[in-house]
Design an enzyme around this catalytic site. Structure first.
Site, mmCIF file in Angstrom:
data_model
loop_
_atom_site.group_PDB
_atom_site.id
_atom_site.type_symbol
_atom_site.label_atom_id
_atom_site.label_comp_id
_atom_site.label_asym_id
_atom_site.label_seq_id
_atom_site.Cartn_x
_atom_site.Cartn_y
_atom_site.Cartn_z
ATOM 1 N N SER A 22 -4.761 -2.973 14.038
ATOM 2 C CA SER A 22 -6.010 -2.995 13.345
ATOM 3 C C SER A 22 -6.953 -3.794 13.958
ATOM 4 C CB SER A 22 -4.930 -3.864 12.430
ATOM 5 O OG SER A 22 -4.345 -3.462 11.089
ATOM 6 N N GLY A 93 -7.003 6.828 9.479
ATOM 7 C CA GLY A 93 -7.116 6.493 8.552
ATOM 8 C C GLY A 93 -7.748 5.182 9.219
ATOM 9 N N ARG A 121 -5.793 12.602 3.083
ATOM 10 C CA ARG A 121 -5.594 11.338 2.065
ATOM 11 C C ARG A 121 -6.757 11.099 2.031
ATOM 12 N NH1 ARG A 121 -3.634 7.109 7.323
ATOM 13 N NH2 ARG A 121 -3.389 6.215 5.566
ATOM 14 N N ASP A 314 3.390 -0.765 6.418
ATOM 15 C CA ASP A 314 3.499 -0.095 8.126
ATOM 16 C C ASP A 314 5.405 -0.688 8.141
ATOM 17 O OD1 ASP A 314 1.087 0.432 7.416
ATOM 18 O OD2 ASP A 314 0.442 -0.816 8.945
ATOM 19 N N LYS A 341 0.178 7.468 3.110
ATOM 20 C CA LYS A 341 0.056 6.834 4.971
ATOM 21 C C LYS A 341 -0.084 8.172 5.985
ATOM 22 C CE LYS A 341 -0.030 2.590 3.724
ATOM 23 N NZ LYS A 341 -1.894 2.327 4.440
ATOM 24 N N ARG A 345 5.461 8.696 3.551
ATOM 25 C CA ARG A 345 7.251 7.622 4.076
ATOM 26 C C ARG A 345 7.782 7.420 3.107
ATOM 27 N NH1 ARG A 345 2.688 3.912 7.704
ATOM 28 N NH2 ARG A 345 2.463 5.717 9.103
ATOM 29 N N ARG A 388 4.639 6.039 13.060
ATOM 30 C CA ARG A 388 6.550 4.994 12.532
ATOM 31 C C ARG A 388 7.128 6.238 11.870
ATOM 32 N NH1 ARG A 388 2.588 0.888 12.836
ATOM 33 N NH2 ARG A 388 0.663 1.234 12.417
HETATM 34 C C1 S3P Z 1 -4.831 -1.110 8.666
HETATM 35 C C2 S3P Z 1 -5.276 -1.170 6.906
HETATM 36 C C3 S3P Z 1 -3.401 -0.682 6.124
HETATM 37 C C4 S3P Z 1 -2.581 0.157 6.989
HETATM 38 C C5 S3P Z 1 -3.026 0.641 8.013
HETATM 39 C C6 S3P Z 1 -4.118 -0.074 8.747
HETATM 40 C C7 S3P Z 1 -6.154 -1.627 8.787
HETATM 41 O O1 S3P Z 1 -4.070 0.700 5.273
HETATM 42 O O2 S3P Z 1 -1.469 0.215 6.156
HETATM 43 O O3 S3P Z 1 -1.596 0.839 9.272
HETATM 44 O O4 S3P Z 1 -6.415 -1.465 10.457
HETATM 45 O O5 S3P Z 1 -6.740 -1.812 8.345
HETATM 46 P P1 S3P Z 1 -4.673 0.369 4.353
HETATM 47 O O6 S3P Z 1 -5.312 -0.403 3.671
HETATM 48 O O7 S3P Z 1 -4.399 1.934 3.183
HETATM 49 O O8 S3P Z 1 -3.357 -0.039 3.120
#
Ligand code: S3P
Length: 428
Positions: A22, A93, A121, A314, A341, A345, A388
């Site tokens: 992240s 994403g 997604r 996660d 996700k 999951r 994951r």
């Molecule tokens: C993330 C936010 C989360 C997480 C993803 C990384 C990020 O997703 O599950 O692996 O880096 O902002 P969501 O914003 O969909 O909750």
């Protein structure tokens, strides 16, 4: 295919946690918006974060790299250029959602697409509030799914309550708000990871917390930074759970990010009876970090729900593995976000653990796992192309009688390319 035999030995030794995904995404994207050269140390070199890296290059940003050290030549908020090709976000994403927010407010046209998983997604969650800010975004499936076409325009600030606790959605709106007309206020149903707020504030953005709300006033110039990316608790989690459930194990995991919005896995495992010591605590680039010493222990069942869920979203697949060996029935509620996700999951982790003999049941908003029902059975299992899920099944396989065969093991390249080597090294 990857074949894993029941581990005859404990996990012992030490490892340095893989760099945070992240924070790496954000470091390369945000650096491009500052005026001047930013340095990023310990950037995660994995498929997902390289998607953000190459998209930023396509937007005209100069980046040089020596191993995991990046130098990003930012040209300021107005410095991005119209891409001549589709921006390929791969499986990521975070890349797609953050860039859509950013590009909605740039005066040019861009198209974002991804792989099969990403293009399934939901994007309506970002398109709807960005459209209220004045953005023009077109999407497949009546405005729900990528590819996305963005016709950038001048936006106005918004006062918005997120329908789900999502840091990707929150960050998309904050990036759009940087150059919008008027302030933006965002409320979250529960607190999601706050790396964006910490990093943008350090760069000089006018962003503050008013109670539970985040307020951003636009048009502040962002200054270049030296970012040092901490270790990713989400990647460390596979080894934390493995060392907890394999008898005789003791692992030292160095440099793990323990930001409270991410560290729910430690709290829940400790509640289950895990032995996790935090040492050498410090703050690196505005993020709390510690070394973890994890040793084997007997676990008992737990319930996870509410505000805890975004703090370990996660890690729920690998937590399911810990629940499978804990005594008693564990329940996860309020985790319907797992369905959207990289795979569904809820279905993938319960379905694959069932193949290994675990009484695991999918529910509408989570799962129920009857722990300690008997030894796990080595089986042929599928990662469903989800990094994951692949790593969670590898941890389960260490404890399962006989051999397990995991298909699509290369999915780990998304966030933790060295996973299989590290697992092999530590189980020797
Ligand atoms: C993330 C936010 C989360 C997480 C993803 C990384 C990020 O997703 O599950 O692996 O880096 O902002 P969501 O914003 O969909 O909750």
């Amino acid at each position: 295919m990857r074949t894993i035999s029941k581990s005859r030995k404990p996990l012992r030794g030490e490892l340095t946690a893989e760099a945070d995904k992240s924070i790496s995404h954000r470091a390369v994207i945000f650096s491009a918006l500052a005026r001047g050269e930013s340095v990023i140390r310990n950037f995660l070199l994995a498929a997902d974060t390289l998607s953000s890296y190459t998209c930023m290059e396509q937007l005209g940003v100069q980046i040089s790299r020596q191993d995991s050290l990046l130098r990003v030549m930012g040209k300021g908020l107005e410095g991005l250029q119209e891409p001549t090709e589709v921006l390929n976000c791969g499986n990521s994403g975070t890349t797609m959602r953050l860039l859509t927010g950013l590009l909605s407010a740039r005066p040019f046209f861009s198209v974002l697409s991804g792989d099969r998983s990403l293009n399934r997604r939901p994007m309506e969650r970002i398109i709807s509030p960005l459209s209220s800010m004045g953005a023009q975004i077109f999407a497949r499936g009546q405005g729900h799914f990528p590819p996305l076409a963005v016709n950038g325009s001048r936006l106005k600030g918004i006062d918005y309550t997120l329908p789900v606790a999502s840091a990707q959605l929150k960050s998309a709106l904050l990036l759009a708000a940087l150059t919008a007309e008027g302030e933006t206020i965002i409320s979250e149903p529960q607190k999601s990871r706050d790396h964006t707020e910490r990093m943008l504030r350090a760069m000089g953005a006018r962003i503050e917390l008013v109670g539970q709300r985040i307020r951003l006033c636009p048009e502040a110039e962002l200054s270049p930074q030296e970012f040092i990316v901490p270790g990713d608790i989400s990647s460390a989690a596979f080894f934390i759970v493995a060392a907890t459930i394999l008898p005789g194990s003791e692992l030292l995991i160095r440099g793990v990010g323990i930001n409270p919005s991410r560290s729910g896995i430690i709290d829940i495992l400790v509640q289950m009876g895990a032995k996790i010591k935090l040492e050498n605590k410090k703050v690196i680039s505005g993020e709390p970090v510690a070394d973890l010493i994890v040793s084997h222990s007997q676990l008992k069942a737990v319930e996870v729900e509410g505000d805890m869920v975004p703090r370990l979203i996660d890690e729920l697949p690998v937590l399911a593995v810990a629940m499978a060996v804990a005594s008693g029935t564990s329940i996860v509620h309020d985790a319907q976000e797992l369905k959207v996700k990289e795979s569904d999951r809820i279905e993938t982790i319960t379905g694959e653990l069932k193949k290994m003999g675990v009484p695991a049941h999918a529910t509408q908003d989570g799962f129920i796992i009857e722990g300690g029902a008997g030894p796990l059975i080595g089986s042929r299992v599928n990662s469903h192309g989800d990094h994951r899920i692949a790593m969670s099944l590898a941890v389960a396989a260490l404890l399962a009688e006989g051999q397990s065969v995991i298909s699509n093991p290369q999915a780990v390249d998304i966030s933790f390319p060295a996973f299989w080597q590290e697992l092999e090294r530590l189980s020797q």
